[in-house]
Write a protein that holds these residues in place. Structure first.
Motif, PDB file in Angstrom:
ATOM      1  N   UNK A   1       0.845  -1.174   0.000  1.00  0.00           N
ATOM      2  CA  UNK A   1       0.000   0.000   0.000  1.00  0.00           C
ATOM      3  C   UNK A   1       0.889   1.235   0.000  1.00  0.00           C
ATOM      4  N   UNK A   2       0.493   2.247  -0.725  1.00  0.00           N
ATOM      5  CA  UNK A   2       1.263   3.481  -0.805  1.00  0.00           C
ATOM      6  C   UNK A   2       0.311   4.630  -1.100  1.00  0.00           C
ATOM      7  N   UNK A   3       0.639   5.815  -0.603  1.00  0.00           N
ATOM      8  CA  UNK A   3      -0.124   7.016  -0.952  1.00  0.00           C
ATOM      9  C   UNK A   3       0.855   8.081  -1.425  1.00  0.00           C
ATOM     10  N   UNK A   4       0.400   8.916  -2.318  1.00  0.00           N
ATOM     11  CA  UNK A   4       1.176  10.051  -2.812  1.00  0.00           C
ATOM     12  C   UNK A   4       0.723  11.298  -2.067  1.00  0.00           C
ATOM     13  N   UNK A   5       1.628  12.260  -1.941  1.00  0.00           N
ATOM     14  CA  UNK A   5       1.329  13.492  -1.201  1.00  0.00           C
ATOM     15  C   UNK A   5       0.056  14.162  -1.700  1.00  0.00           C
ATOM     16  N   UNK A   7      -2.528  12.858  -2.854  1.00  0.00           N
ATOM     17  CA  UNK A   7      -3.705  12.023  -2.627  1.00  0.00           C
ATOM     18  C   UNK A   7      -4.241  12.128  -1.200  1.00  0.00           C
ATOM     19  N   UNK A   8      -3.411  12.646  -0.283  1.00  0.00           N
ATOM     20  CA  UNK A   8      -3.809  12.697   1.119  1.00  0.00           C
ATOM     21  C   UNK A   8      -4.484  14.024   1.446  1.00  0.00           C
ATOM     22  N   UNK A  20      -2.685  28.410  20.474  1.00  0.00           N
ATOM     23  CA  UNK A  20      -2.828  29.598  19.621  1.00  0.00           C
ATOM     24  C   UNK A  20      -2.771  29.211  18.147  1.00  0.00           C
ATOM     25  N   UNK A  21      -3.534  29.916  17.325  1.00  0.00           N
ATOM     26  CA  UNK A  21      -3.480  29.728  15.880  1.00  0.00           C
ATOM     27  C   UNK A  21      -4.105  28.427  15.428  1.00  0.00           C
ATOM     28  N   UNK A  22      -3.440  27.791  14.479  1.00  0.00           N
ATOM     29  CA  UNK A  22      -3.977  26.564  13.886  1.00  0.00           C
ATOM     30  C   UNK A  22      -2.827  25.638  13.492  1.00  0.00           C
ATOM     31  N   UNK A  23      -3.193  24.384  13.242  1.00  0.00           N
ATOM     32  CA  UNK A  23      -2.249  23.416  12.699  1.00  0.00           C
ATOM     33  C   UNK A  23      -2.799  22.904  11.380  1.00  0.00           C
ATOM     34  N   UNK A  24      -1.920  22.378  10.559  1.00  0.00           N
ATOM     35  CA  UNK A  24      -2.300  21.655   9.355  1.00  0.00           C
ATOM     36  C   UNK A  24      -1.922  20.200   9.593  1.00  0.00           C
ATOM     37  N   UNK A  25      -2.922  19.306   9.607  1.00  0.00           N
ATOM     38  CA  UNK A  25      -2.680  17.892   9.903  1.00  0.00           C
ATOM     39  C   UNK A  25      -2.942  17.050   8.663  1.00  0.00           C
ATOM     40  N   UNK A  26      -1.916  16.332   8.246  1.00  0.00           N
ATOM     41  CA  UNK A  26      -2.023  15.418   7.111  1.00  0.00           C
ATOM     42  C   UNK A  26      -1.923  13.996   7.650  1.00  0.00           C
ATOM     43  N   UNK A  27      -2.997  13.250   7.573  1.00  0.00           N
ATOM     44  CA  UNK A  27      -3.010  11.867   8.046  1.00  0.00           C
ATOM     45  C   UNK A  27      -2.281  11.023   7.004  1.00  0.00           C
ATOM     46  N   UNK A  28      -1.195  10.358   7.432  1.00  0.00           N
ATOM     47  CA  UNK A  28      -0.364   9.607   6.497  1.00  0.00           C
ATOM     48  C   UNK A  28      -0.874   8.191   6.253  1.00  0.00           C
ATOM     49  N   UNK A  29      -1.531   7.605   7.243  1.00  0.00           N
ATOM     50  CA  UNK A  29      -2.136   6.284   7.104  1.00  0.00           C
ATOM     51  C   UNK A  29      -3.557   6.322   7.639  1.00  0.00           C
ATOM     52  N   UNK A  30      -4.455   5.618   6.966  1.00  0.00           N
ATOM     53  CA  UNK A  30      -5.840   5.532   7.406  1.00  0.00           C
ATOM     54  C   UNK A  30      -6.007   4.534   8.536  1.00  0.00           C
ATOM     55  N   UNK A  31      -7.194   4.492   9.112  1.00  0.00           N
ATOM     56  CA  UNK A  31      -7.471   3.607  10.257  1.00  0.00           C
ATOM     57  C   UNK A  31      -7.201   2.141   9.930  1.00  0.00           C
ATOM     58  N   UNK A  32      -7.573   1.720   8.735  1.00  0.00           N
ATOM     59  CA  UNK A  32      -7.368   0.320   8.361  1.00  0.00           C
ATOM     60  C   UNK A  32      -5.878  -0.035   8.357  1.00  0.00           C
ATOM     61  N   UNK A  33      -5.054   0.843   7.821  1.00  0.00           N
ATOM     62  CA  UNK A  33      -3.620   0.586   7.752  1.00  0.00           C
ATOM     63  C   UNK A  33      -2.955   0.651   9.132  1.00  0.00           C
ATOM     64  N   UNK A  34      -3.451   1.510  10.013  1.00  0.00           N
ATOM     65  CA  UNK A  34      -2.846   1.667  11.335  1.00  0.00           C
ATOM     66  C   UNK A  34      -3.159   0.511  12.269  1.00  0.00           C
ATOM     67  N   UNK A  41      -0.845   8.442  12.763  1.00  0.00           N
ATOM     68  CA  UNK A  41       0.469   8.569  12.144  1.00  0.00           C
ATOM     69  C   UNK A  41       0.289   9.688  11.134  1.00  0.00           C
ATOM     70  N   UNK A  42       0.783  10.879  11.475  1.00  0.00           N
ATOM     71  CA  UNK A  42       0.509  12.019  10.616  1.00  0.00           C
ATOM     72  C   UNK A  42       1.618  13.049  10.621  1.00  0.00           C
ATOM     73  N   UNK A  43       1.550  13.913   9.637  1.00  0.00           N
ATOM     74  CA  UNK A  43       2.465  15.052   9.555  1.00  0.00           C
ATOM     75  C   UNK A  43       1.694  16.295   9.961  1.00  0.00           C
TER      76      UNK A  43
END
Length: 123
Positions: A1-5, A7-8, A20-34, A41-43
């Motif tokens: 399984x693989x994802x491209x930037x 695609x997320x 304060x402020x905000x974050x940008x959260x990119x989930x790297x793996x979905x629940x099924x994969x985790x 598991x995110x950036x």
């Protein structure tokens, strides 16, 4: 399984854990994969002056790997400077937070794992 930037999905979350402020959260793996033992598991990207507010973990641990940037990590009330390449660990029952004090984006990889003592309930 693989994802491209491209695609997320990246979520913008305001005032994460009261920070304060905000974050940008990119989930790297979905629940099924985790699987059943991994919650996240995110950036995460924090703009200058933005933060993940102080919060506690119960039944889980959280690790931050600082990919880029610098800031202040709060570990159970104690503050520590962090920079690119540092790794932080918040154990079960403890609290932490992170503030970007630099003048560039801070990028981290966040990993939340459920503790062994957690009872896993089948769906």
């Amino acid at each position: 399984m693989m994802t491209k930037a491209n695609e997320r999905e990246t979520l913008k979350i305001e005032n994460m854990s009261g920070g304060a402020g905000y974050i940008l959260k990119e989930v790297l793996l979905g629940k099924e994969e985790m699987g059943e033992y991994c919650k996240l598991f995110g950036q995460v990207t924090l703009k200058p002056g933005c933060e993940i507010g102080y919060h506690e973990h119960h039944g889980e641990t959280e690790t931050y790997y600082i990919v880029k940037g610098s800031g202040v990590y709060t570990d159970n009330g104690e503050k520590y400077p962090v920079e690119t390449g540092d790794v932080t660990f918040c154990k079960d029952g403890s609290g932490h937070g992170l503030l970007n004090t630099g003048d560039e984006d801070m990028v981290i990889i966040a990993l939340i794992l459920f503790s062994r003592s957690r009872t896993v309930v089948a769906n």
